[in-house]
Design a protein around this motif. Structure first.
Motif, mmCIF file in Angstrom:
data_model
loop_
_atom_site.group_PDB
_atom_site.id
_atom_site.type_symbol
_atom_site.label_atom_id
_atom_site.label_comp_id
_atom_site.label_asym_id
_atom_site.label_seq_id
_atom_site.Cartn_x
_atom_site.Cartn_y
_atom_site.Cartn_z
ATOM 1 N N ARG A 212 8.571 -5.823 -9.282
ATOM 2 C CA ARG A 212 9.959 -6.023 -8.850
ATOM 3 C C ARG A 212 10.911 -5.865 -10.035
ATOM 4 N N ASN A 226 6.349 0.051 -7.383
ATOM 5 C CA ASN A 226 5.876 -0.813 -6.294
ATOM 6 C C ASN A 226 4.532 -1.401 -6.686
ATOM 7 N N GLY A 284 10.234 -1.655 -5.554
ATOM 8 C CA GLY A 284 10.291 -3.119 -5.662
ATOM 9 C C GLY A 284 9.540 -3.817 -4.537
ATOM 10 N N SER A 285 8.692 -3.083 -3.838
ATOM 11 C CA SER A 285 7.972 -3.671 -2.693
ATOM 12 C C SER A 285 6.513 -3.926 -3.035
#
Ligand SMILES: NC(=O)c1ccc[n+]([C@@H]2O[C@H](COP(=O)([O-])OP(=O)(O)OC[C@H]3O[C@@H](n4cnc5c(N)ncnc54)[C@H](O)[C@@H]3O)[C@@H](O)[C@H]2O)c1
Length: 296
Positions: A212, A226, A284-285
């Motif tokens: 993140r 990610n 960011g997942s």
């Protein structure tokens, strides 16, 4: 309001293509969804790529058309499994190369240098999968020795950062966009029932936040970051438990709604998606692939 047009060389795609085709009867209509997964001419690094999930993901990237995928791992010579996989890649005939680099991901300077060497040679960097990791035997959290805790953090957390840096620095150097995938684990967000794995779980939790944080810093540079969190999958890492304690197979299988553990090939689709332009708005997942382990 006008929305930005797709910057994909495949544009127009999707409904935009359908609307253009409606205006222009000579417009060539053809399915493009699988083309969006293509990694044609791209270059990448996969740490832990000598075997297990790392090797499976490296092969996937080659199958998706990457020019060269460099596997970073500890042994001076790659495993037989790796060599057979390289032969398979050669025989696929799509021009893709599987390469091997012996390096310890705990050594930041060396990992950066290996990344730079690849950049010097290939003149681009597009994909990074940081998969090198270790898991120790059960160790009571109140007795956990500092040295062992540090070792796990050093490989699973620090080594993931150094690998991502090595690739990210080359992505910035060549100004092409990139996709960095940090291999975490479901153990970063749940605790494996009845397993005393405080170092592993802590190290994987850190990887989730690393993805993140890096995603937020690197978004403007067109570098996506990610994390991918697998559930139980049979590899050398889990074989150390499953082969010695066969009752664990039923136990682990019962912990998810699918009633089984996963196969290494079951992360091919998600890694192809994350590495490619098919996931261009995903950063960011954390993508969890665990047979639903978290769902009950
Ligand atoms: N197998 C699973 O069920 C599972 C589940 C969740 C997450 N993961 C994660 O997936 C990744 C791959 O694990 P795997 O199951 O394929 O295990 P594995 O043990 O088969 O592969 C790990 C690889 O990392 C390499 N490695 C270890 N320390 C290194 C170092 N210091 N420098 C360079 N390479 C090093 C090993 O040599 C090995 O090739 C790990 O990060 C692991 O934590 C695995």
């Amino acid at each position: 309001m006008t929305l930005a047009q797709s910057t994909s060389p495949l544009a127009p795609i999707g409904v935009s293509a359908a609307l253009q085709a409606a205006l222009d009867k000579s417009f060539q209509t053809k399915p493009k969804i699988f083309d969006e997964f293509a990694l044609t001419d791209r270059v990448g690094i996969v740490s832990g790529g000598n075997r297990g999930l790392g090797l499976e993901m490296a092969l996937t990237l080659c199958e998706a058309g990457a020019r060269a995928i460099y596997c970073f791992d500890l042994p001076t010579r790659p495993s037989e499994e790796w060599q057979k996989t390289r032969e398979f890649v050669e025989r696929m005939g799509n021009g893709s190369r599987l390469e091997y680099v012996s390096v310890d991901v705990r050594n930041q300077k060396e990992v950066w240098a290996k990344g730079r060497d690849i950049g010097d040679k290939e003149k681009r960097m597009d994909v990074c999968v940081a998969a090198a990791g270790i898991l120790k035997a059960h160790t009571d959290c109140l007795e956990y020795p500092a040295e062992q805790f540090e070792e796990v953090m050093d490989v699973n957390t620090n080594g993931v950062l150094y690998t991502a840096q090595a690739a990210g620095r080359q992505m910035v150097r060549f100004g092409n966009r990139g996709s960095i995938i940090l291999i975490a684990s479901m153990s970063g967000s749940i605790t494996n029932r009845d397993h005393a794995w405080v170092s592993y779980n802590t190290s994987k939790s850190a990887v989730l936040q690393m993805a993140r944080s890096m995603a937020c810093e690197l978004g403007k540079k067109n570098i996506r970051v990610n994390s991918l969190s697998p559930g139980h999958i049979y590899t050398s890492m889990t074989a150390a438990y499953l082969d010695k304690q066969p009752h664990l197979l039923d136990k682990w299988s019962d912990l998810n709604p699918m009633g089984r553990i996963g196969r290494t090939d079951e992360i091919r689709g998600v890694i192809a998606w994350l590495a490619s332009d098919a996931s261009s708005f995903c950063t960011g997942s954390d993508i969890i692939v665990s047979g639903g382990h978290h769902s009950w």
